[in-house]
Write a protein that holds these residues in place. Structure first.
Motif: not given
Length: 103
Positions: A15-36
């Protein structure tokens, strides 16, 4: 029915690993939105610069002169409201002095 401590720990770790993966996915999506957003801002600024350049080419020196007049008006208005500024004409141009008020 109860599960062993190792199984419970493994489930928690998953569960912790899944939460970490979701957090990392969110960070990547946020960075992509900022880049755009940065790309869109840059494109808008480039378009604005092109529009201003075209207007300047079309209007020639008149636009620059108009902006100088506007700036001069604003400066004159600001100076007119200042109570401790004195205008002194001189042979080499005009001179502005900030003179403390007399008592």
């Amino acid at each position: 029915m109860t599960f062993g401590k190792e199984f419970t720990t493994a489930v928690e770790q998953k569960q912790i690993a899944q939460q970490d993966a979701e957090r990392a996915k969110f960070v990547v999506e946020k960075a992509e939105q900022e880049r755009q957003a940065a790309v869109i801002r840059a494109e808008g600024e480039a378009e604005a610069a092109n529009t201003i350049s075209a207007a300047l080419n079309k209007a020639g020196d008149a636009f620059v002169q108009f902006r100088k007049i506007e700036a001069s008006r604003e400066i004159a208005s600001t100076l007119a409201q200042a109570k401790n500024v004195t205008y002194v004409p001189s042979s080499s141009g005009n001179l502005l002095l900030q003179v403390p008020p007399q008592q």
